[in-house]
Design a protein around this motif. Structure first.
Motif, PDB file in Angstrom:
ATOM      1  N   THR A 171       0.848  -1.197   0.000  1.00 58.28           N
ATOM      2  CA  THR A 171       0.000   0.000   0.000  1.00 58.28           C
ATOM      3  C   THR A 171       0.881   1.243   0.000  1.00 58.28           C
ATOM      4  OG1 THR A 171      -0.113   0.119   2.412  1.00 58.28           O
ATOM      5  CG2 THR A 171      -1.830  -1.167   1.315  1.00 58.28           C
TER       6      THR A 171
ATOM      7  N   LYS B 192       1.200   5.512   0.927  1.00 51.94           N
ATOM      8  CA  LYS B 192       0.898   6.258   2.152  1.00 51.94           C
ATOM      9  C   LYS B 192      -0.581   6.606   2.262  1.00 51.94           C
ATOM     10  CE  LYS B 192       5.425   8.290   2.889  1.00 51.94           C
ATOM     11  NZ  LYS B 192       6.209   9.523   3.003  1.00 51.94           N
ATOM     12  N   THR B 193      -1.201   6.987   1.151  1.00 53.84           N
ATOM     13  CA  THR B 193      -2.611   7.371   1.177  1.00 53.84           C
ATOM     14  C   THR B 193      -3.489   6.185   1.542  1.00 53.84           C
ATOM     15  OG1 THR B 193      -2.214   9.083  -0.480  1.00 53.84           O
ATOM     16  CG2 THR B 193      -4.503   8.352  -0.190  1.00 53.84           C
TER      17      THR B 193
ATOM     18  N   THR C  96      -2.538   3.459   3.056  1.00 58.44           N
ATOM     19  CA  THR C  96      -2.208   3.046   4.430  1.00 58.44           C
ATOM     20  C   THR C  96      -3.007   3.873   5.434  1.00 58.44           C
ATOM     21  OG1 THR C  96       0.009   2.313   3.803  1.00 58.44           O
ATOM     22  CG2 THR C  96      -0.349   2.816   6.133  1.00 58.44           C
ATOM     23  N   ARG C  97      -3.100   5.181   5.224  1.00 59.12           N
ATOM     24  CA  ARG C  97      -3.903   6.031   6.124  1.00 59.12           C
ATOM     25  C   ARG C  97      -5.370   5.617   6.100  1.00 59.12           C
ATOM     26  NH1 ARG C  97      -0.362  10.069   4.285  1.00 59.12           N
ATOM     27  NH2 ARG C  97      -1.824  10.753   2.683  1.00 59.12           N
ATOM     28  N   ARG C  98      -5.893   5.289   4.908  1.00 59.32           N
ATOM     29  CA  ARG C  98      -7.301   4.856   4.807  1.00 59.32           C
ATOM     30  C   ARG C  98      -7.511   3.527   5.526  1.00 59.32           C
ATOM     31  NH1 ARG C  98      -7.501   5.922  -1.226  1.00 59.32           N
ATOM     32  NH2 ARG C  98      -8.259   3.793  -1.344  1.00 59.32           N
TER      33      ARG C  98
ATOM     34  N   LEU D  15      -5.676   2.343   8.087  1.00 60.35           N
ATOM     35  CA  LEU D  15      -5.587   2.623   9.521  1.00 60.35           C
ATOM     36  C   LEU D  15      -6.925   3.132  10.055  1.00 60.35           C
ATOM     37  CD1 LEU D  15      -2.059   4.273   9.565  1.00 60.35           C
ATOM     38  CD2 LEU D  15      -2.731   2.336  11.000  1.00 60.35           C
ATOM     39  N   HIS D  16      -7.570   4.025   9.309  1.00 54.14           N
ATOM     40  CA  HIS D  16      -8.857   4.574   9.729  1.00 54.14           C
ATOM     41  C   HIS D  16      -9.984   3.538   9.589  1.00 54.14           C
ATOM     42  CE1 HIS D  16     -12.036   7.384  10.538  1.00 54.14           C
ATOM     43  NE2 HIS D  16     -12.620   7.031   9.399  1.00 54.14           N
TER      44      HIS D  16
ATOM     45  N   THR E  62     -12.166   0.662   1.385  1.00 52.18           N
ATOM     46  CA  THR E  62     -10.974   1.476   1.099  1.00 52.18           C
ATOM     47  C   THR E  62     -10.434   1.199  -0.300  1.00 52.18           C
ATOM     48  OG1 THR E  62      -9.319  -0.099   1.903  1.00 52.18           O
ATOM     49  CG2 THR E  62     -10.295   1.407   3.535  1.00 52.18           C
TER      50      THR E  62
ATOM     51  N   ARG F   8      -0.589  -0.371  14.597  1.00 54.10           N
ATOM     52  CA  ARG F   8      -1.686   0.049  15.482  1.00 54.10           C
ATOM     53  C   ARG F   8      -2.412  -1.167  16.026  1.00 54.10           C
ATOM     54  NH1 ARG F   8      -5.510   4.655  13.395  1.00 54.10           N
ATOM     55  NH2 ARG F   8      -3.539   5.759  13.610  1.00 54.10           N
TER      56      ARG F   8
END
Length: 188
Positions: free
Chosen positions: A46, A48-49, A51-53, A55-56, A109, A183
């Motif tokens: 993945t 960075k974008t 990965t952030r999605r 994580l959320h 995602t 996380r």
């Protein structure tokens, strides 16, 4: 790019017990005790974008605490041609629901559904062909595998509580993958 997967962390005392049943042979690469885990969902590479999605999205995965029982040993794809050596996981409906909910949230995602059935297990080692020694210079592999699949290790059983899952980043190295927790997600 990050290589991601979700997993259930194994308590230290259980990892120690699992390490004690890992078969030893030059053609078996054991999973290091510190890296033993129960993969729920491999996500893959993945940016960075994404990965952030991810994580959320995983914050929306609701589940209640449950017990896992690890029981017995086996291998993939089959005993006559083993590649992955594993400890078994007894199916628990909450774990199945957790996996299904995770699939839904990851799909939102943009990550496609996993095409294969969910077969929870804990990888204890991988069988490889050693290039360092001639076959006649190594101890035979068959008795080691037979003992792992039918001996004392096959009667292994332990139960532990699960109250969270984790998102891991996996980095591949020549000696195998190294996993780092990004996380932790707690049960409701």
């Amino acid at each position: 790019m990050m290589r991601l997967f979700t997993a259930i962390a194994i308590p230290d005392d259980v990892r120690e017990k699992l390490a004690s049943i890992q078969p030893e042979h030059p053609d078996i690469r054991q999973t290091p005790e510190s890296q033993i885990h129960l993969t729920l969902r491999f996500i893959g590479e993945t940016d960075k974008t994404l990965t952030r999605r991810v994580l959320h999205a995983l914050t929306h995965v609701a589940f209640r605490p449950f017990e896992i029982t690890l029981s017995g040993t086996g291998c993939f794809p089959n005993p006559s041609s083993p590649y992955v050596l594993w400890a078994g996981v007894r199916y628990h409906p909450v774990m199945g629901d957790l996996y299904d909910t995770m699939q839904e949230e990851l799909f939102r995602t943009g990550i496609p559904y996993q095409n294969r059935a969910f077969h929870p297990h804990i990888t204890l080692g991988r069988v490889r062909q050693s290039e360092k020694k001639r076959p006649d210079e190594k101890p035979p592999l068959a008795p080691v595998l037979e003992d792992f699949l039918q001996g004392e290790a096959s009667r292994f059983e332990v139960t532990f509580d699960v109250n969270c899952f984790r998102l891991y980043q996996s980095r591949l190295h020549s000696g195998g993958a190294i996993h780092h927790c990004l996380r932790e997600y707690k049960a409701d």
